[in-house]
Design a protein around this motif. Structure first.
Motif, PDB file in Angstrom:
ATOM      1  N   ASP A 256       0.813  -1.216   0.000  1.00  0.00           N
ATOM      2  CA  ASP A 256       0.000   0.000   0.000  1.00  0.00           C
ATOM      3  C   ASP A 256       0.845   1.263   0.000  1.00  0.00           C
ATOM      4  O   ASP A 256       1.820   1.379   0.747  1.00  0.00           O
ATOM      5  CB  ASP A 256      -0.944   0.007   1.212  1.00  0.00           C
ATOM      6  CG  ASP A 256      -2.047  -1.024   1.070  1.00  0.00           C
ATOM      7  OD1 ASP A 256      -2.520  -1.219  -0.063  1.00  0.00           O
ATOM      8  OD2 ASP A 256      -2.439  -1.625   2.082  1.00  0.00           O
TER       9      ASP A 256
ATOM     10  N   ARG B  58       0.253   5.485   0.079  1.00  0.00           N
ATOM     11  CA  ARG B  58      -0.695   6.584   0.278  1.00  0.00           C
ATOM     12  C   ARG B  58      -0.033   7.917  -0.066  1.00  0.00           C
ATOM     13  O   ARG B  58       1.191   7.997  -0.172  1.00  0.00           O
ATOM     14  CB  ARG B  58      -1.190   6.606   1.720  1.00  0.00           C
ATOM     15  CG  ARG B  58      -1.977   5.364   2.126  1.00  0.00           C
ATOM     16  CD  ARG B  58      -2.571   5.548   3.507  1.00  0.00           C
ATOM     17  NE  ARG B  58      -3.264   4.352   3.966  1.00  0.00           N
ATOM     18  CZ  ARG B  58      -3.925   4.269   5.113  1.00  0.00           C
ATOM     19  NH1 ARG B  58      -3.945   5.339   5.940  1.00  0.00           N
ATOM     20  NH2 ARG B  58      -4.541   3.149   5.457  1.00  0.00           N
TER      21      ARG B  58
ATOM     22  N   GLU C   8     -15.192   5.917  -0.277  1.00  0.00           N
ATOM     23  CA  GLU C   8     -13.954   5.421  -0.885  1.00  0.00           C
ATOM     24  C   GLU C   8     -13.061   6.599  -1.241  1.00  0.00           C
ATOM     25  O   GLU C   8     -13.523   7.583  -1.823  1.00  0.00           O
ATOM     26  CB  GLU C   8     -14.261   4.614  -2.149  1.00  0.00           C
ATOM     27  CG  GLU C   8     -13.005   4.079  -2.836  1.00  0.00           C
ATOM     28  CD  GLU C   8     -13.312   3.383  -4.159  1.00  0.00           C
ATOM     29  OE1 GLU C   8     -13.670   2.191  -4.133  1.00  0.00           O
ATOM     30  OE2 GLU C   8     -13.208   4.045  -5.205  1.00  0.00           O
TER      31      GLU C   8
ATOM     32  N   LEU D 200     -11.350   2.209   8.734  1.00  0.00           N
ATOM     33  CA  LEU D 200     -10.892   1.671   7.453  1.00  0.00           C
ATOM     34  C   LEU D 200     -11.290   0.199   7.389  1.00  0.00           C
ATOM     35  O   LEU D 200     -10.926  -0.594   8.253  1.00  0.00           O
ATOM     36  CB  LEU D 200      -9.374   1.810   7.345  1.00  0.00           C
ATOM     37  CG  LEU D 200      -8.710   1.231   6.092  1.00  0.00           C
ATOM     38  CD1 LEU D 200      -9.073   2.062   4.861  1.00  0.00           C
ATOM     39  CD2 LEU D 200      -7.192   1.183   6.256  1.00  0.00           C
TER      40      LEU D 200
ATOM     41  N   GLU E 167      -8.421  -1.873   1.957  1.00  0.00           N
ATOM     42  CA  GLU E 167      -7.428  -1.067   1.249  1.00  0.00           C
ATOM     43  C   GLU E 167      -6.639  -1.946   0.291  1.00  0.00           C
ATOM     44  O   GLU E 167      -6.323  -3.102   0.608  1.00  0.00           O
ATOM     45  CB  GLU E 167      -6.468  -0.392   2.233  1.00  0.00           C
ATOM     46  CG  GLU E 167      -5.411   0.480   1.547  1.00  0.00           C
ATOM     47  CD  GLU E 167      -4.551   1.261   2.529  1.00  0.00           C
ATOM     48  OE1 GLU E 167      -4.632   0.959   3.742  1.00  0.00           O
ATOM     49  OE2 GLU E 167      -3.806   2.157   2.086  1.00  0.00           O
TER      50      GLU E 167
ATOM     51  N   THR F 151      -3.607  -1.433  -3.155  1.00  0.00           N
ATOM     52  CA  THR F 151      -2.836  -0.595  -4.071  1.00  0.00           C
ATOM     53  C   THR F 151      -2.403  -1.460  -5.244  1.00  0.00           C
ATOM     54  O   THR F 151      -1.906  -2.566  -5.050  1.00  0.00           O
ATOM     55  CB  THR F 151      -1.599   0.006  -3.380  1.00  0.00           C
ATOM     56  OG1 THR F 151      -2.019   0.768  -2.247  1.00  0.00           O
ATOM     57  CG2 THR F 151      -0.838   0.919  -4.337  1.00  0.00           C
TER      58      THR F 151
ATOM     59  N   ASN G 144      -4.180   3.733  -5.312  1.00  0.00           N
ATOM     60  CA  ASN G 144      -4.474   3.298  -3.953  1.00  0.00           C
ATOM     61  C   ASN G 144      -5.964   3.530  -3.676  1.00  0.00           C
ATOM     62  O   ASN G 144      -6.484   4.623  -3.863  1.00  0.00           O
ATOM     63  CB  ASN G 144      -3.631   4.082  -2.943  1.00  0.00           C
ATOM     64  CG  ASN G 144      -4.047   3.809  -1.506  1.00  0.00           C
ATOM     65  OD1 ASN G 144      -4.734   4.614  -0.893  1.00  0.00           O
ATOM     66  ND2 ASN G 144      -3.621   2.686  -0.963  1.00  0.00           N
TER      67      ASN G 144
ATOM     68  N   ARG H 124      -8.952   3.152  -0.730  1.00  0.00           N
ATOM     69  CA  ARG H 124      -9.242   2.961   0.688  1.00  0.00           C
ATOM     70  C   ARG H 124     -10.753   3.077   0.891  1.00  0.00           C
ATOM     71  O   ARG H 124     -11.373   4.029   0.412  1.00  0.00           O
ATOM     72  CB  ARG H 124      -8.530   4.014   1.531  1.00  0.00           C
ATOM     73  CG  ARG H 124      -7.038   3.777   1.734  1.00  0.00           C
ATOM     74  CD  ARG H 124      -6.359   5.011   2.290  1.00  0.00           C
ATOM     75  NE  ARG H 124      -6.120   6.005   1.250  1.00  0.00           N
ATOM     76  CZ  ARG H 124      -6.015   7.315   1.475  1.00  0.00           C
ATOM     77  NH1 ARG H 124      -6.135   7.785   2.705  1.00  0.00           N
ATOM     78  NH2 ARG H 124      -5.790   8.154   0.494  1.00  0.00           N
TER      79      ARG H 124
END
Length: 318
Positions: free
Chosen positions: A8, A10, A28, A269, A272, A274, A289, A291
């Motif tokens: 992941d 961010r 999202e 969360l 998630e 990526t 990414n 989430r």
């Protein structure tokens, strides 16, 4: 083009642009690190496009089944999931009804025509009894034996009225029906769309020698659910779902990571991932990414929930 799931990643800075999509209790946040040049094609017709780099007119490559076009199927299910979540924040306002056929009805056009007539009778039923009007989201589910089921989400502006499953079955008039509640489900869109792509192992094996032979070498054969096994049963170009005019669309807007964090304050969360998208030469073109944050479902009073009793369900669905 290759798509791979990676560790992941961010946004590094508060002012990094992100896209926020709110679907009721589900939000999202999508962040894209792009190294992709400007779009190089222009769609001319359903079959032709122009390559802006060369000036050539080329044909789109069409697939002869929905299962072959994984991106299209995934997009349809994702849109349906978001549509359900955008309109179902409180499970007390909804009825989840499955309509089935007594006979092995295999005509998808007939399926939607039968629903159109059912909907007219259902609206009359509600009006005649002084009950509030409803909106709907419906989704078709093909069975391995060739028959069709129809899943219906009926949405009311307030608490959904109690309607006996036997009354719905009589209005439907083609076979069995099943009425369920959605109490305690925080992401109903994800829960309900799982019906449309996945298949129980027993159904897949009972479908015939061809399906059983395919599953013999599957890594998922020991699981109760075969993920994605139902997707190849949808006809090419088939609309998986339909909805009434009053259904709300998801809210989508561009903002910054900092403002997105303020939007999801207090929401845990729940998912998630990526992914990296690379071209044929191995160059990374995009890193995306995703989430997902989900507001916990409100507790409801089980004594007031619209649901079919065990005795009635057993009598009318077996």
């Amino acid at each position: 083009m290759n798509i791979n799931r990676i560790q992941d990643i961010r946004p590094e800075f508060p002012d990094t642009p992100v896209t926020v999509k709110r679907c009721g209790n589900v939000v999202e946040v999508r962040y894209i690190a792009s190294n992709t040049p400007a779009i190089a094609i222009e769609k001319l017709t359903a079959d032709l496009y122009a390559d802006k780099r060369t000036g050539e007119v080329k044909e789109f490559q069409h697939h002869d089944s929905r299962a072959a076009d994984k991106a299209s199927v995934a997009q349809s299910l994702r849109k349906l999931r978001d549509l359900i979540n955008a309109n179902l924040e409180n499970p007390e306002t909804a009825l989840w009804v499955t309509l089935t056929y007594q006979e092995n009805m295999t005509d998808p056009a007939q399926l939607y025509e039968d629903y159109r007539r059912f909907w007219q009778r259902f609206k009359y039923y509600l009006s005649k009894r002084g009950r509030p009007p409803a909106e709907y989201i419906i989704a078709a589910e093909p069975q391995a034996r060739g028959a069709w089921h129809l899943h219906c989400l009926f949405l009311f502006f307030g608490k959904a009225p109690f309607i006996r499953n036997s009354d719905i079955a009589q209005i439907w008039g083609h076979g069995f029906t099943k009425t369920q509640n959605l109490r305690g489900i925080g992401n109903p869109g994800l829960y309900l769309t799982a019906y449309l792509g996945n298949m129980e192992l027993t159904e897949a094996v009972n479908a015939g020698a061809f399906q059983a032979k395919r599953l013999a070498g599957s890594k998922d054969k020991s699981k109760a659910i075969i993920k994605g096994a139902r997707l190849n049963l949808y006809p090419p170009g088939f609309n998986l779902y339909r909805f009434s005019r009053g259904i709300k669309r998801p809210e989508i807007w561009q903002t910054t990571e900092q403002e997105a964090q303020a939007e999801i304050t207090g929401m845990p969360l729940t998912y998630e991932k990526t992914i990296s998208i690379t071209d044929e030469g191995g160059t990374i073109r995009n890193i995306i990414n995703y989430r997902t944050y989900t507001k916990p479902p409100a507790e409801s009073d089980p004594t007031t929930t619209n649901k079919t009793t065990n005795a009635e369900t057993s009598r009318e669905t077996n």
